[in-house]
Scaffold this active site. Structure first.
Site: not given
Ligand code: PLP
Length: 467
Positions: A145, A230, A232
């Protein structure tokens, strides 16, 4: 005297990456079906807009919550007053239950071990701040990312060393790649402090398999370093294989605080509601760690990025409605699966393949056959054509530190089905035109900005050759 500090001006923010510049180009000429049908279609933004109707209908049925009322009485004053940095207990409980539900309730999370943050961005930076000094490095599998350059390095002074993954094994993490990254860190005089993975991966849209997770645990155990996972995108897994959290692996291997305190204390999970619930504007993220010292330090740090009390209040009611969350997770995954299929099959029909994927809000698209040569310069030339001629903002693999030119991340959940079909139609004409050898002429202004890009990427090609 300089106006800005060296930290504020240092270029580890990475804002001149093509990932962010693509957004800028989109902002100058955004596609709108009625107002600007010739505009650029945004496919470089990992937003989930497929299930807003479900959230909106819940809000309609629960008007008290958004009106800041409890049992019909206003709680405005309670919410408006200062909150401490520990967060609302009811929200933390609802959030950990939601995280467990996404993992099929195979693992549970203790609300006392969660730290609330303003999104995963803040969670990742906070962990980096707590765990790494200047001169320390985290190893990250490529492609990764693009925001990590900003989030992990900029304010903390920590460094990223890539774990070079490639298409020969579908970008899986291998032991030799991990060891090579350690060697690279040594050459750069950096101490390896940990490994950070995204599971499911942004930008690959794939989940880590059991072997990769076991390899990572063995590796951090041997090296006595941290592992940040991570997660997410954990709720976006729409096809098999199903999602396996690193916490599930620890449990299955009977690693506990008593039996393997060293490993258990060094594994940390990052989560956020930005993707699974499609709420990046609400800024809700979290760090989960069984390590009390890390939790205490991160809690102190969270003063810089708290989640507002009205957001916590609203979401504790929404996530506390288990019937709703169960339905939401499964319906959202169905919708993502349909979108993913539309994009993959649409691209396939024009001879473009995607990496096999089962999660996320994007596909990792193979356009190597459309490059003039196997270089990042050629990748950038193709990307410029796709942005200005085809008018699609997609993200080139080089912005994700991919080691092979010709891969692009294409998002599919932030636009309507009609817009997605239009994007595929535009790409079809472009590919046909390329095939017949008629390149469209570019405007002088576009050529000028292309020169800037080509120059930057040529230096990267040269650097790679020199290595
Ligand atoms: C792997 C990853 N981590 C963190 C984030 C950041 O997310 P947030 O909007 O919760 O700060 C993103 C956003 O695209 C992401 O893809």
């Amino acid at each position: 005297m300089r106006l800005l500090s060296t930290k504020a001006t240092c270029n580890s923010h990475g804002q001149d990456s093509s990932y962010f510049l693509g957004w800028e180009e989109y902002e100058k000429n955004p596609y709108d079906e009625v107002l600007n049908p010739q505009g650029i279609i945004q496919m470089g933004l990992a937003e989930n807009q497929l299930s807003f109707d479900l959230l909106e209908s819940w809000l309609e049925k629960n008007p008290d919550v958004a009106g800041f009322k409890r049992d019909g009485k206003s709680i405005f004053r309670e919410l408006a007053l200062f909150q401490d940095y520990h967060g609302l207990p009811a929200f933390k409980k609802a959030l950990v239950d939601f995280m467990a539900e996404i993992r099929g309730n195979k693992v549970t999370f203790d609300p006392n071990h969660i730290v609330l943050t303003a999104g995963a961005t803040s969670a990742n930076e906070t962990l980096m701040f707590c765990l790494a000094e200047q001169g320390d490095a985290f190893l990250l599998p490529t492609p990764y990312y693009p925001g990590f350059d900003r989030d992990l390095k900029w304010r903390t002074g920590a460094e990223i060393v890539p774990i070079q993954c490639n298409s020969s094994n579908n970008f899986q993490i291998t032991e030799s790649a991990l060891r090579e990254a350690c060697e690279e860190a040594k050459k750069r005089n950096l101490r390896v402090k940990g490994v950070l993975v995204t599971n499911p991966s942004n930008p690959l849209g794939t989940t880590l398999c059991r072997d990769e997770l076991n390899l990572l645990i063995d590796f951090i155990n041997e090296k006595e370093i941290h592992l940040i996972s991570d997660e997410i995108y954990s709720g976006t897994v729409f096809s098999s294989p199903s999602f396996i959290s690193v916490m599930e692996i620890l449990r299955q291997r009977n690693f506990s605080k008593d039996s393997h305190p060293d490993v258990f204390d060094r594994v940390h999970v990052v989560y956020s509601l930005s993707k699974d619930l499609g709420l990046p504007g609400f800024r809700v993220g979290a760090i989960y760690s069984e390590n009390d010292t890390v939790v205490a330090a991160a809690t102190k740090m969270s003063s810089f990025g708290l989640v507002s009390s009205q957001t916590q209040y609203l979401l504790s009611a929404l996530l506390g409605d288990k019937k709703f969350t169960r339905k939401y997770i499964s319906e959202n995954q169905k919708r993502l699966k349909r979108r993913h299929r539309m994009l993959v099959s649409g691209l396939q029909k024009i001879g473009i393949n995607c990496l096999n994927s089962n999660a996320g809000l994007f596909c990792w698209v193979d356009m190597r056959h459309l490059l003039k040569s196997n270089t990042f310069q050629a990748e950038m030339e193709l990307w410029k054509k796709i942005v200005y001629q085809v008018r699609l903002n997609i993200s080139p693999g080089s912005s994700c530190h991919c080691t092979e030119p010709g891969w692009f991340r294409v998002c599919f959940a932030n636009l309507s089905e009609d817009t997605l079909n239009l994007a595929i139609k535009r790409l079809r004409s472009f590919v046909a035109e390329l095939g017949s050898g008629h390149g469209a002429a570019r405007s002088a202004a576009q050529r000028k900005s292309l020169t800037k890009w080509v120059f930057r990427l040529s230096s990267r090609d040269r650097e790679q050759e020199e290595r």
